[in-house]
Design an enzyme around this catalytic site. Structure first.
Site, PDB file in Angstrom:
ATOM      1  N   GLU A   1     -56.821 -35.434 -38.813  1.00  0.00           N
ATOM      2  CA  GLU A   1     -55.394 -35.773 -38.845  1.00  0.00           C
ATOM      3  C   GLU A   1     -55.061 -35.928 -40.321  1.00  0.00           C
ATOM      4  O   GLU A   1     -55.611 -36.809 -40.988  1.00  0.00           O
ATOM      5  CB  GLU A   1     -55.188 -37.078 -38.072  1.00  0.00           C
TER       6      GLU A   1
ATOM      7  N   CYS B   1     -48.516 -41.301 -42.788  1.00  0.00           N
ATOM      8  CA  CYS B   1     -48.445 -39.839 -42.809  1.00  0.00           C
ATOM      9  C   CYS B   1     -47.268 -39.353 -41.972  1.00  0.00           C
ATOM     10  O   CYS B   1     -46.834 -38.223 -42.112  1.00  0.00           O
ATOM     11  CB  CYS B   1     -49.761 -39.214 -42.392  1.00  0.00           C
TER      12      CYS B   1
HETATM   13  C1  UN1 Z   1     -51.173 -42.101 -40.703  1.00  0.00           C
HETATM   14  O1  UN1 Z   1     -50.309 -42.597 -41.405  1.00  0.00           O
HETATM   15  O2  UN1 Z   1     -52.302 -41.836 -41.192  1.00  0.00           O
HETATM   16  O3  UN1 Z   1     -46.622 -42.937 -36.096  1.00  0.00           O
HETATM   17  C2  UN1 Z   1     -50.961 -41.749 -39.288  1.00  0.00           C
HETATM   18  C3  UN1 Z   1     -47.030 -43.539 -37.078  1.00  0.00           C
HETATM   19  C4  UN1 Z   1     -48.501 -43.757 -37.251  1.00  0.00           C
HETATM   20  C5  UN1 Z   1     -48.981 -42.864 -38.347  1.00  0.00           C
HETATM   21  C6  UN1 Z   1     -50.442 -42.850 -38.449  1.00  0.00           C
HETATM   22  N1  UN1 Z   1     -49.208 -43.525 -36.027  1.00  0.00           N
HETATM   23  O4  UN1 Z   1     -46.273 -43.956 -37.941  1.00  0.00           O
END
Ligand code: UN1
Length: 509
Positions: free
Chosen positions: A265, A299
């Site tokens: 991810e 992210c």
């Molecule tokens: C990350 O920032 O590495 O939806 C992913 C969201 C979180 C993001 C996680 N689940 O803001």
């Protein structure tokens, strides 16, 4: 669900003080170099981590290999019970984790609550998956006289390599999925946030997950590289930069032995499109949350806002108004909206980007910084107006919002530009027109599409999270297909005719 503010205020008085961090037992087992861990907001030493050495890794790996068949044979029900117990202990320890999230990662109190909730949700969700998927074998249809049974098993030993921006949720989530599927796990936290990880691992052991089944391997990129190049690792679950995901892929491919699985991810160039039918107050609220909550260090965060030309000035004025009201400062204050960024390197990278934008002549608005923020790694929230998403070279992981204008009737071009970045994580749309939503939905290549709301804070089980292209391999964390990627399938086929097996075939021949 965040607790009531009043309840939080009560706990705050105690938890905002700096308590000594108990040295987690796991750190005591390691032999390597002792490194200081610093608070992003003050630079104060929060504690120490001990880097895993080659010998530590080798030992951890042999233990993980030896323990895996037993853990796999335990079955989904038993593994689920242990994961649920671990989730309860994490939940009971919410204040300790909130304290560490603030001190080690600079998280606001509210982000700390959400972090713990998400970790607990991941553990419980994957525990339910373990119960459903790793119980009785699934019978499959076949010709008369034949029985076919499909069983899921763990793949072997998983390395989980996790980021500092969700030091508990994304540290525990992939590890819990790997454990649910019957793998043993070597968990490497980000080098900035090892203490949260160590506490989490201690609590998992307290819950009854055997020590050899889940092991902490703290360290930097070198430790990560040593893990992914070891042929005894059967899979890696990684969250972090796209470049590192490519490096892990190459490292797995270069090994002899089992073909490694990579679940990654990674980054995003997340946009939001706002047309003239959108509700300005709602847009303002959602833009500010998506771009600046968690200091933009998600992210999923909004990086590029596309405003339809005829409403752009009005929207931009409102967004700037809300932007001016953001409280920047010490994450120990409950009023704080934007805390620090993780470290000096992150701050400098963001500063370089803004300097470059100014040099290129793009209009820039910046918040003035309170004096108390002069010494930590604080970065002033910033808005930059650019021509298109393609003016940006790479993701800027912090509180910077880029804004573009687009003429009515050119949404197709906007989507082509967004898709041309190659990233495909989150996309927001504010529009009251159903055809527009269908149009965007059909054309966008993203994992999570949010309509008339903010685009952060995916809820486990409701909004499985993850992207495509440069943003990751899928499947989505907190979704129904995630745990199965950590598993291998085995099929047993039995000849059930009277004579049985090959004997009957030979006789017939
Ligand atoms: C990350 O920032 O590495 O939806 C992913 C969201 C979180 C993001 C996680 N689940 O803001």
């Amino acid at each position: 669900h965040p607790p009531e503010m009043a309840e939080l205020r009560e706990k705050l008085a105690y938890w905002r003080q700096d308590h000594p961090v108990a040295r987690p037992t796991l750190m005591a087992d390691l032999e390597g170099e002792k490194i200081e861990v610093h608070a992003p907001q003050s630079g104060k030493v929060v504690g120490h981590q001990i880097m895993a050495t080659e010998r530590d890794l080798d030992l951890a790996m042999s233990r993980a290999v030896a323990a895996q068949p037993m853990w796999d044979a335990l079955g989904g029900q038993e593994r689920a019970a242990l994961l649920i117990k671990a989730s309860d202990l994490l939940e009971e320890n919410m204040p300790r984790f909130m304290d560490l999230c603030r001190r080690e990662a600079g998280k606001t109190m509210m982000d700390g609550v959400l972090e713990v909730r998400e970790a607990v949700d991941f553990l419980r969700y994957y525990a339910c998956e373990a119960r459903m998927l790793f119980g009785a074998p699934q019978p499959l249809p076949g010709p008369t006289g034949e029985q076919n049974l499909l069983r899921l098993h763990g793949r072997g030993v998983f390395a989980t390599i996790s980021p500092w921006n969700f030091p508990l949720a994304i540290f525990m989530g992939p590890a819990a999925a790997a454990l649910a599927a019957g793998n043993t796990v070597l968990a490497k936290p980000a080098e900035q946030t090892p203490l949260i990880a160590a506490l989490a691992i201690d609590l998992c052991h307290e819950a009854g997950i055997p020590k050899d089944v889940l092991q902490l391997v703290p360290g930097d990129g070198k430790v990560g590289a040593a893990l992914t190049s070891d042929p005894r690792i059967t899979g890696v679950a990684f969250t972090g930069s796209t470049n590192t995901a490519h490096a892990i892929n190459r490292s797995l491919a270069a090994r002899d032995g089992a073909i490694g699985t990579l679940i990654a991810e990674t980054g995003g160039m997340n946009a939001m499109i706002v047309d003239s039918s959108a509700l300005p107050e709602q847009v303002t609220r959602d833009v500010v949350a998506s771009a600046f909550q968690s200091a933009g260090q998600r992210c999923s965060a909004l990086r590029v806002l596309y405003l339809q030309e005829d409403v752009a000035d009005e929207m931009l004025e409102m967004i700037k108004g809300a932007f001016k009201a953001l409280v920047i400062g010490d994450p120990a204050n409950l009023e704080t909206d934007v805390g620090p960024v993780i470290d000096a390197e992150a701050r400098e990278k963001l500063q370089d980007h803004v300097a470059e934008m100014i040099e290129d002549g793009f209009p820039v608005w910046r918040r003035s910084m309170p004096t108390e923020c002069e010494h930590g790694n604080f970065f002033s929230p910033t808005i930059v107006e650019i021509g298109s998403i393609l003016d940006l070279d790479e993701e800027q992981f912090g509180p910077i919002l880029h804004i573009c204008r687009f003429p009515a009737g050119s949404m197709g071009k906007v989507l082509d530009d967004i898709n041309a970045t190659g990233y495909g994580l989150t996309l927001g749309l504010h529009s009251r027109i159903d055809e527009t939503r269908h149009f965007v939905e059909a054309r966008a290549k993203v994992g999570n599409f949010y309509v008339n709301r903010n685009q952060i804070g995916a809820v486990v089980g409701s909004q499985p999270f993850g992207g495509e292209g440069l943003s990751g391999t899928g499947p989505k964390a907190g979704g129904p297909h995630y745990v199965t990627r950590f598993a291998t399938e085995r099929v047993t086929t039995i000849d059930t005719t009277a004579a049985g097996g090959n004997a009957s075939l030979l006789a017939a021949g």
